[in-house]
Design an enzyme around this catalytic site. Structure first.
Site, mmCIF file in Angstrom:
data_model
loop_
_atom_site.group_PDB
_atom_site.id
_atom_site.type_symbol
_atom_site.label_atom_id
_atom_site.label_comp_id
_atom_site.label_asym_id
_atom_site.label_seq_id
_atom_site.Cartn_x
_atom_site.Cartn_y
_atom_site.Cartn_z
ATOM 1 N N SER A 119 0.823 -1.205 0.000
ATOM 2 C CA SER A 119 0.000 0.000 0.000
ATOM 3 C C SER A 119 0.852 1.248 0.000
ATOM 4 O O SER A 119 0.396 2.312 -0.404
ATOM 5 C CB SER A 119 -0.859 0.054 1.269
ATOM 6 N N HIS A 140 -2.045 -3.387 -6.828
ATOM 7 C CA HIS A 140 -2.583 -2.972 -5.532
ATOM 8 C C HIS A 140 -4.099 -3.152 -5.474
ATOM 9 O O HIS A 140 -4.852 -2.354 -6.037
ATOM 10 C CB HIS A 140 -2.190 -1.497 -5.277
ATOM 11 N N GLU A 152 -5.058 -0.737 -8.528
ATOM 12 C CA GLU A 152 -4.077 0.217 -9.048
ATOM 13 C C GLU A 152 -2.874 -0.588 -9.545
ATOM 14 O O GLU A 152 -2.249 -1.309 -8.752
ATOM 15 C CB GLU A 152 -3.630 1.190 -7.948
ATOM 16 N N ASN A 190 -4.959 5.993 -1.819
ATOM 17 C CA ASN A 190 -4.570 6.148 -0.413
ATOM 18 C C ASN A 190 -4.016 7.538 -0.112
ATOM 19 O O ASN A 190 -4.170 8.041 0.993
ATOM 20 C CB ASN A 190 -3.556 5.083 -0.025
HETATM 21 P P1 NAD Z 1 -2.281 -9.403 7.139
HETATM 22 O O1 NAD Z 1 -1.502 -9.145 8.374
HETATM 23 O O2 NAD Z 1 -3.752 -9.642 7.213
HETATM 24 O O3 NAD Z 1 -1.659 -10.692 6.382
HETATM 25 C C1 NAD Z 1 -0.285 -10.858 6.119
HETATM 26 C C2 NAD Z 1 -0.004 -12.364 6.062
HETATM 27 O O4 NAD Z 1 1.332 -12.557 5.592
HETATM 28 C C3 NAD Z 1 -0.100 -13.033 7.425
HETATM 29 O O5 NAD Z 1 -0.950 -14.168 7.337
HETATM 30 C C4 NAD Z 1 1.349 -13.438 7.725
HETATM 31 O O6 NAD Z 1 1.468 -14.634 8.490
HETATM 32 C C5 NAD Z 1 1.880 -13.628 6.322
HETATM 33 N N1 NAD Z 1 3.343 -13.611 6.225
HETATM 34 C C6 NAD Z 1 4.278 -13.063 7.048
HETATM 35 N N2 NAD Z 1 5.517 -13.291 6.581
HETATM 36 C C7 NAD Z 1 5.379 -14.019 5.441
HETATM 37 C C8 NAD Z 1 6.300 -14.591 4.526
HETATM 38 N N3 NAD Z 1 7.615 -14.432 4.672
HETATM 39 N N4 NAD Z 1 5.806 -15.308 3.480
HETATM 40 C C9 NAD Z 1 4.465 -15.479 3.319
HETATM 41 N N5 NAD Z 1 3.544 -14.939 4.164
HETATM 42 C C10 NAD Z 1 4.010 -14.238 5.200
HETATM 43 O O7 NAD Z 1 -1.927 -8.188 6.145
HETATM 44 P P2 NAD Z 1 -2.812 -7.627 4.930
HETATM 45 O O8 NAD Z 1 -3.751 -6.614 5.432
HETATM 46 O O9 NAD Z 1 -3.298 -8.778 4.137
HETATM 47 O O10 NAD Z 1 -1.699 -6.812 4.112
HETATM 48 C C11 NAD Z 1 -0.777 -7.466 3.269
HETATM 49 C C12 NAD Z 1 -0.152 -6.465 2.301
HETATM 50 O O11 NAD Z 1 -1.204 -5.875 1.522
HETATM 51 C C13 NAD Z 1 0.603 -5.296 2.940
HETATM 52 O O12 NAD Z 1 1.680 -4.951 2.116
HETATM 53 C C14 NAD Z 1 -0.434 -4.177 2.945
HETATM 54 O O13 NAD Z 1 0.157 -2.901 2.917
HETATM 55 C C15 NAD Z 1 -1.151 -4.458 1.647
HETATM 56 N N6 NAD Z 1 -2.525 -3.956 1.562
HETATM 57 C C16 NAD Z 1 -3.345 -3.999 2.663
HETATM 58 C C17 NAD Z 1 -4.645 -3.515 2.555
HETATM 59 C C18 NAD Z 1 -5.580 -3.563 3.739
HETATM 60 O O14 NAD Z 1 -6.607 -2.882 3.689
HETATM 61 N N7 NAD Z 1 -5.302 -4.340 4.772
HETATM 62 C C19 NAD Z 1 -5.105 -2.999 1.340
HETATM 63 C C20 NAD Z 1 -4.242 -3.015 0.214
HETATM 64 C C21 NAD Z 1 -2.947 -3.483 0.360
#
Ligand code: NAD
Length: 284
Positions: A119, A140, A152, A190
């Protein structure tokens, strides 16, 4: 290149959602995480999401079963070594993503596309961790992935036209509308949205109104489908704070400084829906 097989890293909110929409669209999906418990949680979310579609009559039970059968899981990246696209949806940490991208570049086919769902981190900086940055791109998605129509597609400094076009086609194949964005902090949505969420948190911190009234204000007064504080709880307050900190650092503007309300809630372990409470209590 067309994407038929996806390797998604992270079975959290975003990774599981991306796996779900991709499998429904007919792609073969390998979803990896660091431990079986996280994979089980991600799969349970997908089963629940698809189950709800069947209950509402929006999907046949057979189509749900076929989609679920297209998803395999592992704690080993090698399980998806033949994927056309590697999409990283792991926590928002440069160090953690570096390790994953180095591993992906060493494991995947040389013509595979390597992508990030970040993000707030720089796509061009992350591209430096792979052997061929021309095949690196930002894809994204928005949360919750099955409901949000936008993706995006972020062009890093070295992303090739072919990679960009394959990423756009992938986004469209899984039912989303793609917009193309240059690698700039917060991209488009964002950069505009998070200062507004932050302002809602500041209004809450200054007791301008209750969380419910702030959200009702923005829903009825600005036609937001969901209030900004409920949205922050959905995104995760730790993620919300991290995004604002990056915007502040990269754009150098005090207006992105996270509200004290976010700092206090995160310090108290109230991370939003995923932890059972944030601006609101979810009774978990
Ligand atoms: P989350 O914490 O829900 O999930 C992340 C997952 O990754 C967890 O299950 C964790 O165990 C796993 N993980 C940790 N290390 C790892 C590795 N080495 N290999 C594989 N998996 C691993 O986080 P999220 O909200 O899903 O966010 C993930 C990404 O998406 C981030 O970069 C975030 O910025 C981006 N993002 C989030 C949102 C949102 O609204 N939450 C929206 C768009 C983008």
């Amino acid at each position: 290149m067309s994407v038929n097989k996806l390797l998604v890293a992270g079975a959290g909110q975003m990774g599981a959602g991306i796996a779900q929409v991709s499998a429904v669209a007919g792609l073969e999906v390998v979803m990896i995480d660091v431990a079986d418990e996280f994979i089980a949680r991600g799969m349970a979310g997908i089963e629940k999401g698809l189950g709800r579609l069947v209950e509402k009559g929006r999907m046949e039970a057979g189509a749900r079963d076929a989609a679920l059968a297209r998803i395999s899981t592992s704690t080993d990246i090698a399980a998806g070594a033949d994927a056309d696209l590697f999409l990283e949806a792991a926590p928002e940490s440069m160090e953690l993503k570096q390790e994953l991208f180095e591993k992906a570049a060493a494991t995947l086919r040389p013509d595979a596309i390597i992508a990030t769902n970040t993000s707030s981190l720089s796509v061009s900086k992350l591209a430096a961790f792979v052997t061929e940055p021309v095949r690196f791109v930002g894809i994204h998605f928005f949360n919750p992935v099955p409901m949000m129509a936008l993706v995006e597609v972020v062009r890093g400094e070295q992303t090739s036209d072919e990679t960009l076009s394959a990423a756009r086609s992938f986004a469209e194949a899984v039912g989303k509308t793609a917009i193309t964005v240059t690698d700039s902090p917060g991209f488009v949505v964002n950069r505009i949205l998070f200062p507004m969420i932050n302002e809602a948190a500041n209004a809450y911190h200054e007791s301008v109104a209750s969380a419910g009234d702030i959200d009702t204000g923005m829903k009825l007064g600005a036609n937001w489908p969901m209030g900004p504080l409920a949205l922050a709880d959905l995104v995760g307050l730790d993620t919300t704070k991290a995004i604002l900190e990056t915007l502040e650092r990269e754009l150098g503007e005090a207006r992105y400084t996270p509200s004290p309300a976010l700092g206090e809630l995160v310090a108290a372990g109230r991370l939003g829906r995923k932890s059972g409470s944030g601006f609101y209590d979810y009774g978990k």
